[in-house]
Scaffold this active site. Structure first.
Site, PDB file in Angstrom:
ATOM      1  N   ARG A 257      -3.179 -10.262  14.888  1.00  0.00           N
ATOM      2  CA  ARG A 257      -3.069 -10.128  13.440  1.00  0.00           C
ATOM      3  C   ARG A 257      -2.103  -8.984  13.150  1.00  0.00           C
ATOM      4  O   ARG A 257      -1.657  -8.279  14.054  1.00  0.00           O
ATOM      5  CB  ARG A 257      -4.419  -9.964  12.734  1.00  0.00           C
ATOM      6  CG  ARG A 257      -5.529  -9.260  13.442  1.00  0.00           C
ATOM      7  CD  ARG A 257      -5.319  -7.795  13.711  1.00  0.00           C
ATOM      8  NE  ARG A 257      -4.909  -7.062  12.521  1.00  0.00           N
ATOM      9  CZ  ARG A 257      -4.283  -5.920  12.512  1.00  0.00           C
ATOM     10  NH1 ARG A 257      -3.955  -5.325  13.670  1.00  0.00           N
ATOM     11  NH2 ARG A 257      -3.938  -5.317  11.414  1.00  0.00           N
ATOM     12  N   GLY A 258      -1.802  -8.794  11.830  1.00  0.00           N
ATOM     13  CA  GLY A 258      -0.777  -7.822  11.444  1.00  0.00           C
ATOM     14  C   GLY A 258       0.533  -8.588  11.296  1.00  0.00           C
ATOM     15  O   GLY A 258       0.912  -9.353  12.207  1.00  0.00           O
ATOM     16  N   ALA A 259       1.215  -8.366  10.170  1.00  0.00           N
ATOM     17  CA  ALA A 259       2.362  -9.217   9.817  1.00  0.00           C
ATOM     18  C   ALA A 259       3.424  -9.341  10.923  1.00  0.00           C
ATOM     19  O   ALA A 259       3.771 -10.461  11.319  1.00  0.00           O
ATOM     20  CB  ALA A 259       2.973  -8.717   8.507  1.00  0.00           C
TER      21      ALA A 259
ATOM     22  N   ARG B 119      -1.739 -18.708   8.398  1.00  0.00           N
ATOM     23  CA  ARG B 119      -2.086 -17.644   7.441  1.00  0.00           C
ATOM     24  C   ARG B 119      -0.965 -17.581   6.394  1.00  0.00           C
ATOM     25  O   ARG B 119       0.207 -17.512   6.758  1.00  0.00           O
ATOM     26  CB  ARG B 119      -2.256 -16.288   8.165  1.00  0.00           C
ATOM     27  CG  ARG B 119      -3.418 -16.307   9.170  1.00  0.00           C
ATOM     28  CD  ARG B 119      -3.785 -14.913   9.643  1.00  0.00           C
ATOM     29  NE  ARG B 119      -4.445 -14.146   8.611  1.00  0.00           N
ATOM     30  CZ  ARG B 119      -4.655 -12.828   8.694  1.00  0.00           C
ATOM     31  NH1 ARG B 119      -4.238 -12.153   9.749  1.00  0.00           N
ATOM     32  NH2 ARG B 119      -5.264 -12.192   7.722  1.00  0.00           N
TER      33      ARG B 119
ATOM     34  N   GLN C  89     -10.565  -3.482  10.491  1.00  0.00           N
ATOM     35  CA  GLN C  89      -9.376  -3.175  11.303  1.00  0.00           C
ATOM     36  C   GLN C  89      -9.193  -1.662  11.466  1.00  0.00           C
ATOM     37  O   GLN C  89      -8.667  -1.209  12.476  1.00  0.00           O
ATOM     38  CB  GLN C  89      -8.115  -3.759  10.647  1.00  0.00           C
ATOM     39  CG  GLN C  89      -8.006  -5.267  10.681  1.00  0.00           C
ATOM     40  CD  GLN C  89      -8.566  -5.898   9.426  1.00  0.00           C
ATOM     41  OE1 GLN C  89      -9.484  -5.366   8.799  1.00  0.00           O
ATOM     42  NE2 GLN C  89      -8.028  -7.032   9.039  1.00  0.00           N
TER      43      GLN C  89
ATOM     44  N   ASP D 130       2.319  -6.930   4.063  1.00  0.00           N
ATOM     45  CA  ASP D 130       2.423  -8.320   4.531  1.00  0.00           C
ATOM     46  C   ASP D 130       3.553  -9.060   3.844  1.00  0.00           C
ATOM     47  O   ASP D 130       4.090 -10.031   4.374  1.00  0.00           O
ATOM     48  CB  ASP D 130       1.102  -9.056   4.302  1.00  0.00           C
ATOM     49  CG  ASP D 130       0.130  -8.672   5.398  1.00  0.00           C
ATOM     50  OD1 ASP D 130      -0.449  -7.581   5.308  1.00  0.00           O
ATOM     51  OD2 ASP D 130       0.009  -9.437   6.377  1.00  0.00           O
TER      52      ASP D 130
ATOM     53  N   ASN E  68      -0.707  -6.176   0.653  1.00  0.00           N
ATOM     54  CA  ASN E  68      -1.236  -5.608   1.901  1.00  0.00           C
ATOM     55  C   ASN E  68      -2.752  -5.801   1.900  1.00  0.00           C
ATOM     56  O   ASN E  68      -3.323  -6.337   0.934  1.00  0.00           O
ATOM     57  CB  ASN E  68      -0.848  -4.133   2.035  1.00  0.00           C
ATOM     58  CG  ASN E  68      -1.145  -3.582   3.426  1.00  0.00           C
ATOM     59  OD1 ASN E  68      -0.798  -4.206   4.437  1.00  0.00           O
ATOM     60  ND2 ASN E  68      -1.807  -2.445   3.506  1.00  0.00           N
ATOM     61  N   LYS E  69      -3.373  -5.365   2.947  1.00  0.00           N
ATOM     62  CA  LYS E  69      -4.818  -5.558   3.135  1.00  0.00           C
ATOM     63  C   LYS E  69      -5.609  -5.191   1.883  1.00  0.00           C
ATOM     64  O   LYS E  69      -5.325  -4.188   1.226  1.00  0.00           O
ATOM     65  CB  LYS E  69      -5.264  -4.700   4.326  1.00  0.00           C
ATOM     66  CG  LYS E  69      -6.723  -4.774   4.700  1.00  0.00           C
ATOM     67  CD  LYS E  69      -7.245  -6.169   4.897  1.00  0.00           C
ATOM     68  CE  LYS E  69      -6.445  -6.998   5.849  1.00  0.00           C
ATOM     69  NZ  LYS E  69      -6.792  -8.449   5.800  1.00  0.00           N
TER      70      LYS E  69
HETATM   71  O1  MRU Z   1      -5.528  -9.424   8.014  1.00  0.00           O
HETATM   72  P1  MRU Z   1      -4.633  -8.575   8.872  1.00  0.00           P
HETATM   73  O2  MRU Z   1      -5.372  -7.713   9.824  1.00  0.00           O
HETATM   74  O3  MRU Z   1      -3.562  -9.414   9.539  1.00  0.00           O
HETATM   75  O4  MRU Z   1      -3.903  -7.626   7.834  1.00  0.00           O
HETATM   76  C1  MRU Z   1      -2.996  -6.686   8.295  1.00  0.00           C
HETATM   77  C2  MRU Z   1      -2.446  -5.809   7.243  1.00  0.00           C
HETATM   78  O5  MRU Z   1      -2.772  -5.911   6.088  1.00  0.00           O
HETATM   79  C3  MRU Z   1      -1.384  -4.855   7.685  1.00  0.00           C
HETATM   80  O6  MRU Z   1      -1.420  -3.697   6.911  1.00  0.00           O
HETATM   81  C4  MRU Z   1      -0.005  -5.511   7.530  1.00  0.00           C
HETATM   82  O7  MRU Z   1       0.001  -6.772   8.142  1.00  0.00           O
HETATM   83  C5  MRU Z   1       1.072  -4.680   8.098  1.00  0.00           C
HETATM   84  S1  MRU Z   1       0.951  -4.604   9.844  1.00  0.00           S
HETATM   85  C6  MRU Z   1       2.203  -3.667  10.468  1.00  0.00           C
END
Ligand code: MRU
Length: 338
Positions: A45-47, A79, A186, A227, A237-238
């Site tokens: 996970r993470g963009a 996603r 996370q 994201d 973002n999250k």
């Molecule tokens: O749902 P996730 O864990 O994929 O969400 C991740 C985030 O919101 C991060 O802040 C974002 O993807 C940037 S990661 C460098």
């Protein structure tokens, strides 16, 4: 630093982020469908990391000789919010189109090479972002971060945590407050673990403590990842990022977003059109499989929120730092040479 994702002869190997920090288990995806499942279930996970996984998934699909459009569609449907997913698939699609008529063996080799390059580029991009961002981090203060925008969310080093790492490497005396980041945790599971491995002093707080500490004067800045960033500077973002940004502004604390140019979506005028992923109710009603809410309670679980650009002090990219008006500064960075 931990290897988030790697191409190997056996398949695409990822550290299973659903099991960290208690277990360090690696998953090997041998088909594009397995990569899609890993992205959807948040093994990865993470963009930026999702983008690298998608590129490797496309390469696996070509190696499997699967229908190319089906491969791209399957990966694209995992996603919806992180634009890096679509960016990486498009890049692989463009390469494939340019290789029309090339012998199959050569095609497979080039697609794998491109996916590996996206991974290596991502690490270099994070390091460049770190250099630009480190200068903005106040010395002798605490940095507040949300979710995990670290090595685990990228191919390595991280975006927001890359900025923090670079500030620490530059000799700044900083420590970090990590929000636990309900409901997927996370922050508690991944950011706290990652920074602990690096020896960067880190304190875990629950999300609802952020306002208290932002008001205390202890926090020098907030740094988060993204994201998707719209042309006007609105940032997805999250979930919980928006509340943090409002609290930061209320308390005169700078709010920084660290993200590569591949996270910019300049086709969208504002954050209003960013698709927000809705995840399962169980993530909210249960903690590690244990129910914490009454059965049949109604639940909402948007995985992301949109922070309006007016709360964002600056956006840190690998090509430099953008400030308002974002319509101009983001376009300039997007058009600049790396
Ligand atoms: O749902 P996730 O864990 O994929 O969400 C991740 C985030 O919101 C991060 O802040 C974002 O993807 C940037 S990661 C460098």
């Amino acid at each position: 630093m931990v290897e988030t994702i790697e191409w190997t002869d056996a398949g695409v190997v990822m550290i299973d982020q659903t099991r960290l920090p208690r277990e360090q288990v690696f998953v090997t995806c041998r088909s594009y469908v397995e990569v899609a499942v890993a992205i959807r279930s948040m093994v990865i996970r993470g963009a930026p990391a999702i983008g690298v996984a998608a590129a490797m998934g496309v390469a696996l699909g070509v190696q499997e000789d699967a229908d190319f459009e089906r491969v791209c569609e399957t990966l694209a449907s995992t996603r919806p919010t992180a634009v890096n997913l679509f960016w990486a698939i498009d890049r692989m699609r463009t390469l494939r189109a340019s290789l029309k008529g090339v012998p199959r063996e050569e095609l497979v080799r080039r697609m794998i090479e491109e996916a590996k390059k996206i991974r290596l580029d991502d690490i270099a991009i994070c390091r460049a972002m770190g250099k630009h961002g480190a200068a903005l981090v106040p010395d002798g203060k605490t940095v507040l971060t949300h979710c995990n925008a670290g090595a685990l969310a990228t191919a390595g080093y991280g975006t927001a945590l890359g900025v923090i790492r670079a500030a620490a490497e530059a000799g700044k005396n900083i420590d970090v407050f990590a929000d636990e980041t309900r409901p997927f945790l996370q922050g508690a599971r991944l950011t706290a673990w990652e920074l602990q491995q690096d020896g960067i002093p880190t304190t875990l707080i629950t999300d609802n403590m952020a306002g208290h500490f932002l008001h205390s004067g202890r926090i020098g800045c907030v740094v988060v990842g993204a994201d998707r960033i719209a042309a006007n500077g609105d940032v997805a973002n999250k979930i919980g990022t928006y509340s943090l940004a409002v609290l930061a502004k209320e308390n005169n604390v700078p709010f920084y977003v660290a993200a590569p140019v591949s996270t910019f979506d300049l086709t969208l005028e504002s954050g209003d059109s960013i698709p927000i992923e809705q995840r399962s109710a169980e993530e909210v009603t249960h903690v590690f499989g244990v129910p914490v809410a009454p059965e049949n309670i109604a639940v909402e679980n948007p995985a992301f929120d949109v922070t309006p650009a007016r709360y964002v002090t600056a956006i840190i990219s690998e090509r430099g730092v953008a400030r308002a008006p974002y319509e101009e500064s983001l376009r300039r960075l997007a058009e600049a040479k790396s």
